[in-house]
Design a protein around this motif. Structure first.
Motif, PDB file in Angstrom:
ATOM      1  N   ARG A 167      -0.615   1.451   0.789  1.00  0.00           N
ATOM      2  CA  ARG A 167      -1.878   0.747   0.628  1.00  0.00           C
ATOM      3  C   ARG A 167      -2.958   1.194   1.601  1.00  0.00           C
ATOM      4  NH1 ARG A 167      -4.079  -4.605  -1.068  1.00  0.00           N
ATOM      5  NH2 ARG A 167      -2.381  -4.933  -2.519  1.00  0.00           N
ATOM      6  N   GLN A 510      -1.594 -10.508  -3.407  1.00  0.00           N
ATOM      7  CA  GLN A 510      -1.705 -10.357  -4.855  1.00  0.00           C
ATOM      8  C   GLN A 510      -2.818 -11.221  -5.422  1.00  0.00           C
ATOM      9  OE1 GLN A 510       1.480 -10.225  -7.392  1.00  0.00           O
ATOM     10  NE2 GLN A 510       2.723  -8.945  -6.064  1.00  0.00           N
ATOM     11  N   PHE A 511      -2.882 -12.442  -4.909  1.00  0.00           N
ATOM     12  CA  PHE A 511      -3.919 -13.346  -5.377  1.00  0.00           C
ATOM     13  C   PHE A 511      -5.280 -12.733  -5.132  1.00  0.00           C
ATOM     14  CE2 PHE A 511      -4.993 -17.525  -6.743  1.00  0.00           C
ATOM     15  CZ  PHE A 511      -6.219 -17.815  -6.161  1.00  0.00           C
ATOM     16  N   HIS A 514      -6.151  -9.956  -7.578  1.00  0.00           N
ATOM     17  CA  HIS A 514      -6.631 -10.439  -8.874  1.00  0.00           C
ATOM     18  C   HIS A 514      -8.012 -11.061  -8.750  1.00  0.00           C
ATOM     19  CE1 HIS A 514      -3.042  -9.593 -11.081  1.00  0.00           C
ATOM     20  NE2 HIS A 514      -2.291 -10.265 -10.226  1.00  0.00           N
ATOM     21  N   VAL A 517     -10.629  -8.347  -8.507  1.00  0.00           N
ATOM     22  CA  VAL A 517     -10.860  -7.724  -9.810  1.00  0.00           C
ATOM     23  C   VAL A 517     -11.706  -8.638 -10.682  1.00  0.00           C
ATOM     24  CG1 VAL A 517      -9.752  -7.011 -11.938  1.00  0.00           C
ATOM     25  CG2 VAL A 517      -8.781  -6.345  -9.788  1.00  0.00           C
ATOM     26  N   HIS A 530     -11.090  -2.467  -9.651  1.00  0.00           N
ATOM     27  CA  HIS A 530     -10.898  -2.385 -11.086  1.00  0.00           C
ATOM     28  C   HIS A 530      -9.967  -1.242 -11.432  1.00  0.00           C
ATOM     29  CE1 HIS A 530     -12.313  -2.960 -15.264  1.00  0.00           C
ATOM     30  NE2 HIS A 530     -12.046  -1.671 -15.342  1.00  0.00           N
ATOM     31  N   ARG A 537      -1.646  -1.727 -14.005  1.00  0.00           N
ATOM     32  CA  ARG A 537      -1.257  -2.215 -15.307  1.00  0.00           C
ATOM     33  C   ARG A 537      -0.609  -1.105 -16.133  1.00  0.00           C
ATOM     34  NH1 ARG A 537      -5.965  -5.267 -17.494  1.00  0.00           N
ATOM     35  NH2 ARG A 537      -5.843  -6.348 -15.523  1.00  0.00           N
ATOM     36  N   LYS A 540       2.825  -0.737 -14.986  1.00  0.00           N
ATOM     37  CA  LYS A 540       3.721  -1.780 -15.439  1.00  0.00           C
ATOM     38  C   LYS A 540       4.107  -1.608 -16.901  1.00  0.00           C
ATOM     39  CE  LYS A 540       2.206  -5.599 -13.890  1.00  0.00           C
ATOM     40  NZ  LYS A 540       1.669  -6.932 -13.672  1.00  0.00           N
ATOM     41  N   PRO A 556       8.214  -9.007 -11.964  1.00  0.00           N
ATOM     42  CA  PRO A 556       6.958  -8.872 -11.231  1.00  0.00           C
ATOM     43  C   PRO A 556       7.212  -8.598  -9.750  1.00  0.00           C
ATOM     44  CG  PRO A 556       7.370 -11.146 -11.782  1.00  0.00           C
ATOM     45  CD  PRO A 556       8.427 -10.359 -12.468  1.00  0.00           C
ATOM     46  N   LEU A 558       6.008  -9.761  -7.092  1.00  0.00           N
ATOM     47  CA  LEU A 558       6.170 -10.892  -6.197  1.00  0.00           C
ATOM     48  C   LEU A 558       7.618 -11.334  -6.150  1.00  0.00           C
ATOM     49  CD1 LEU A 558       4.605 -12.787  -4.434  1.00  0.00           C
ATOM     50  CD2 LEU A 558       4.192 -14.237  -6.382  1.00  0.00           C
ATOM     51  N   LEU A 559       8.223 -11.308  -7.296  1.00  0.00           N
ATOM     52  CA  LEU A 559       9.605 -11.735  -7.369  1.00  0.00           C
ATOM     53  C   LEU A 559      10.527 -10.778  -6.635  1.00  0.00           C
ATOM     54  CD1 LEU A 559      10.912 -14.106  -8.609  1.00  0.00           C
ATOM     55  CD2 LEU A 559      11.310 -12.825 -10.667  1.00  0.00           C
ATOM     56  N   ARG A 599      16.944 -13.259 -16.287  1.00  0.00           N
ATOM     57  CA  ARG A 599      16.323 -13.026 -14.998  1.00  0.00           C
ATOM     58  C   ARG A 599      16.443 -14.237 -14.097  1.00  0.00           C
ATOM     59  NH1 ARG A 599      12.964  -9.966 -17.632  1.00  0.00           N
ATOM     60  NH2 ARG A 599      11.859 -11.737 -18.498  1.00  0.00           N
TER      61      ARG A 599
END
Lengths: 735, 260
Positions: A167, A510-511, A514, A517, A530, A537, A540, A556, A558-559, A599
């Motif tokens: 990052r 993550q929040f 989003h 964006v 963006h 995306r 993914k 995801p 986060l999980l 899952r």
């Protein structure tokens, strides 16, 4: 040698002194070995089998008689001495062992290792060893360039690339590229040109230097070296931005260095460089860097794809990571592309997919092997640097050397300041003067420059150049390496913040992504967030499906993060605890016996393991749990084992867990009456029902889905059912 | 509103208090909708100046954002929820609802009120956007702290939907659920587990010595600040406003262009 002994014994405590006797002993052993191995060919009279020195029985006499008699039949040698046979592996191992013992020795003496970075100490050791070997009139081994580039450098770069913080790297990519490309070009031309001017002015020995040679020299000596930077920066724990700027620059300038080096080397033999050649050079630069990255990406994707199928052969998983990366490096080197960039690209691409696929143990193995190899490599490089310094033919010219050192410093400072001025116009977080100073000061030269210099062929100025390069390396590593730490303290540069994995930070990162964006969308412009969002995306929907096996392809981020963190915490607790009833978790990833598990099951099963471990040492004397109980109730079986502090800590954690997993305070009903759970007197390890489905009647399931791996040894059906019934009773219902 | 329809450079003389605003390249007499009310240039510039002082944007940025505002509101005076919800790129965002709510949240207007706005005018729009300004280069420590606090407050308001000053477990769970909502059918339990772990972490960092009878109510703003201290919000939570070139972006409303 005696001086060495004395020095060590005086500095540390007695035990440290004793431990430090070992390295010098090995040093002596090594020197003897070197001497001996050089002498052995002289003493041999053909074939090693005949060397019978240790025999002390009749066979010796017989054998000697036989030998005296000429070609008679040979008796069977009970003991023989054959050194040539194992010479090379033996010496390699001895060198590595020596290097590691040195490293051990340094850490035993804390005072020295805090002031002087390890790289300096290792170079000193190398100097001593080289001196010792030379004193015995043997030729010391020099840092062979092939050895360096093919065996010693790749582990370090792979380690760096695999664990590169992507990052900050991506966020600062523009600055890093500018520093790497423009900065190195500026350095090379400035140092080369100025050296040429000085040579012209000075005359004498130096008059033989033409412009191309000087430019070649400039290009060799101007590149910031990743090994040296890593060695020093890792010890001073500087903040992430500065670390990634200097380190990223040292990695990416490899392409520039490769191009410039080959360009000038070719043409210094030809004599002149035309404009067409310069243009070809520029083209070559793009080819070298992009080609290298492309090769790295291809191999990385291959590696990720392969790891998708390794679920049945977990043992060889780490090897895939190493081998694909090494192949990427070698393939790039075949075409004279930038091997370093290819290795970095491979590591960066491979990591997210491979980590999703391989087991936890394999992940740990990869991590530890990379760290281990890179550590050994780094140590060996610095020691060899020291040895080669003593060994190599030197030509010392005061003018040349001092001018070089001064010019390197000056050009670095000017380059960084100038580029920072330019780049600050585009950056949001601008580089302050302090930052610029650290970036300039952290531009260390290292073994790459030395090896490149060593590779110079048939150059009349070669020895002069080599001496100057070594001096610059020594200057940067010693002077700058030692003084950077107090300077960082003095200037109060921000240090690296304590990086504990925080689930809150992950959630909010993550929040925030989003959110930004979304705001950019509202603002109506396609900004940097963006495109990052689009890339993720794409990743993914398409890439992950191909490269990650099973259900984890849709998990995801986060999980995954959460699971990793919980597993880490649980393992830490298990390691610190010890004791009989703690249940060790199995590998958390898709258990091959149960491929069709949902899952949620995977998550639940893992959580249960973890919570079980957390609570297995807790005292539960009529503890009132205000929880919808996802916890086990157990009595603490080992008051005798666990120390008081740990015990308290765990109890506290358990209580806190039970606190927070409650329905919030706003609920009107009083918790205790509903949620008191009975206390089970026996020492039992219970398991829960499969998940919270006990609370949600629509999904109610009983237990059988759990694999044996999760179920502990002693469990009984009725207890479980009783527990389940109690839980249903105690549960306040879904929120 | 005074009427005064003129063009060209005569406007500048009237506005003494805003020397930094350049003369418009386009004669900017814009319509306020069907009513045809024209705003006089000096007043508009004065309005811009007020906004600039209140939100910290530069005049150029305000002009660009105003342009965008008009696009979004289909040349109306205000933006309503429907306008924001019809932005096509926003549809894929998992926290779309929270973002839109944040715009209409009175708490983000820095006026000490709470509740919901029905419609946004330019001032409200800009006020929300000002939370995403990048930090200034030469800001002192206090200013950075203040900026960070403001941004964290924005985030906190987004989570604290019932405005009681704390983020409770239920609210936090909702946040995590929304985050995971577009990532496939991950299920209720996973979100709960993550939110629970997160709350536990906040509590254990902020209130390390809780007695057995205590009960952690929810994350207060101070705890929120504390837990997110490492993220350095002032450097992360921003977008570039300088090169908002809205003329190249289609905002999804067919045929809507700002009338000059």
């Amino acid at each position: 040698m005696a001086r060495h002994h004395h020095h060590h014994a005086v500095l540390g405590p007695r035990r440290a002194g004793l431990t430090c006797l070992i390295p010098p002993l090995f040093l002596a052993l090594l020197v003897c070995t070197a001497v001996f191995s050089a002498n052995v060919p002289n003493n041999q009279s053909g074939g090693g089998w005949r060397e019978d020195e240790k025999d002390d029985n009749d066979d010796v006499d017989n054998d000697e008689q036989h030998r005296r008699r000429g070609n008679a039949t040979k008796t069977f040698p009970v003991l023989s001495f054959n050194y040539e046979h194992i010479r090379i592996p033996f010496e390699v191992s001895l060198w590595i062992l020596l290097a590691l013992l040195m490293k051990l020795g340094f850490h035993v003496i804390p005072r020295v290792s805090r002031v002087v970075p390890e790289s300096c100490l290792l170079i000193l050791v190398g100097l001593l060893v080289g001196g010792a070997i030379k004193a015995v009139r043997q030729t010391a081994p020099v840092l062979d360039s092939r050895l360096f580039f093919l065996y010693l450098l790749p582990p370090i770069i792979l380690d760096a690339g695999y664990f590169l913080p992507v990052r900050p790297f991506a966020e600062n990519l523009g600055t890093i590229l500018l520093l790497a490309v423009a900065g190195t070009l500026w350095n090379a031309f400035f140092v080369g040109g100025a050296t040429y001017a000085v040579c012209l002015l000075a005359g004498g020995r130096l008059a033989g230097a033409d412009l191309l040679s000087c430019l070649l020299f400039g290009s060799i000596v101007s590149a910031v070296d990743p090994v040296a930077v890593l060695a020093v920066f890792e010890e001073i724990h500087i903040n992430e931005l500065l670390y990634i700027l200097v380190f990223g620059e040292s990695l990416l300038n490899d392409a520039v260095t490769v191009v410039l080096y080959h360009l000038f080397e070719e043409f210094s033999h030809a004599g002149t460089v035309t404009i067409a050649d310069a243009l070809l050079g520029v083209l070559s630069f793009f080819a070298v860097s992009c080609g290298g990255i492309l090769i790295g990406v291809v191999y990385g994707l291959l590696g990720a794809f392969t790891s998708r199928f390794t679920s049945r052969t977990r043992v060889i998983e780490p090897l895939f990571v190493f081998l694909y990366s090494y192949m990427a490096y070698l393939s790039a080197e075949v075409f004279h592309l930038s091997g370093i960039m290819s290795l970095i690209a491979c590591g960066v691409i491979t990591r997210p997919y491979v980590e999703a696929n391989i087991s936890h143990k394999s992940y740990t193995t990869v991590k530890y092997f990379l760290k281990m190899w890179s550590s050994v490599s780094e140590t060996l490089i610095f020691i060899f640097l020291g040895v080669s310094t003593v060994a190599g033919p030197h030509e010392w010219n005061w003018t040349f050397v001092t001018v070089t050192v001064v010019l390197c410093l000056v050009s670095r400072v000017l380059g960084v300041v100038g580029l920072a001025y330019v780049v600050n116009k585009f950056r949001i977080i601008k580089l302050t003067k302090k930052d610029q100073f650290i970036v300039a000061y952290g531009g260390l030269r290292g073994a790459i420059a030395f090896s490149l210099g060593f590779l110079l062929t048939q150059h009349q100025m070669k020895h002069l150049f080599l001496t100057a390069i070594i001096t610059v390396i020594f200057f940067t590593v010693f002077v700058q390496g030692i003084t950077i730490r107090p300077l960082v303290e003095l200037l109060e540069v921000k240090k690296k913040r304590e990086c504990d994995d925080s689930i809150n930070e992950e959630i909010h990162t993550q929040f925030l992504d989003h959110l930004l964006v979304g705001i950019e969308d509202v603002c109506g412009h396609y900004g940097h967030h963006h495109w990052k969002d689009k890339l993720s995306r794409f990743n993914k929907t398409y890439v992950k499906k191909w490269l990650i096996s099973g259900e984890r392809s849709t998990q995801p981020q986060l999980l995954s993060f959460y699971n990793k963190m919980e597993m880490k915490q649980a393992l830490m607790l298990v390691e610190s605890g010890g004791g009989g009833n703690i249940f060790k978790p199995t590998a958390p990833h898709t258990d091959p016996r149960f491929p069709s598990r949902r899952r949620a099951d995977v998550l639940e099963a893992r959580q249960k393991e973890i919570r079980k471990m957390l609570h297995s040492n807790m005292q539960k004397d009529r503890q009132r749990l205000r929880s919808y109980s996802r916890h086990d109730l157990m009595e603490d079986p080992f008051e005798d084992d666990v120390s008081e502090a740990r015990f308290r800590k765990r109890a506290e954690m358990g209580r806190r867990m039970s606190h927070y997993l409650t329905v919030p305070a706003k609920r009107p009903e009083a918790p205790p009456s509903v949620r008191r759970v009975a206390f089970q007197p026996e020492h039992r390890v219970y398991t829960y029902d499969d998940d919270e489905s006990a609370r949600e009647p629509t999904e109610a399931r009983t237990d059988p889905g759990l694999p044996d791996a999760v179920r502990p040894q002693n469990q009984e059906e009725d207890d479980q059912q009783r527990l389940a019934a109690l839980r249903r009773l105690s549960d306040p219902g879904p929120v | 509103m005074r009427e005064g329809r003129t063009k060209g450079g005569t406007w500048r003389r009237g506005c003494v208090s805003c020397p930094s605003i350049r003369a418009p390249k386009v004669p900017l007499a814009f319509s306020g909708g069907a009513m045809g009310s024209w705003q006089a240039r000096p007043e508009q510039q004065h309005y811009y100046h007020q906004l600039a002082q209140k939100t910290g944007f530069s005049a150029e940025q305000i002009k660009n954002l105003h342009h965008r505002f008009r696009e979004l509101s289909a040349n109306g005076e205000t933006i309503s929820r429907a306008h924001l919800e019809s932005i096509p790129t926003l549809a894929k965002n998992p926290i779309k609802k929270q973002i839109i709510d944040a715009f209409f949240d009175k708490r983000n207007q820095q006026e000490g009120e709470s509740g919901r706005l029905e419609e946004l005018d330019l001032g409200h729009f800009l006020m929300v956007m000002s939370h995403f300004r990048p930090p200034r280069h030469k800001s002192g420590e206090d200013e950075r702290c203040a900026v960070r606090r403001q941004k964290l407050r924005f985030l906190f308001n987004m989570h604290d939907t019932d405005n009681d000053g704390t983020i409770t477990l239920v609210e936090y769970r909702k946040v995590v659920e929304e985050l995971l909502s577009k990532s496939g059918a991950i299920g209720h339990e996973a979100a709960k587990a993550i939110a629970d772990a997160a709350m536990l972490e906040v509590a254990s960092t902020n209130v390390p010595h809780m007695a057995p009878d205590e009960f952690y109510e929810g994350i207060t703003f101070e705890h929120f600040e504390q837990i997110l201290n490492g993220l350095e919000m002032e450097s992360r939570m921003h977008i570039r406003f300088l090169d908002v070139d809205t003329s190249t972006v289609r905002c999804g409303k067919a045929g809507s262009t700002s009338t000059p």
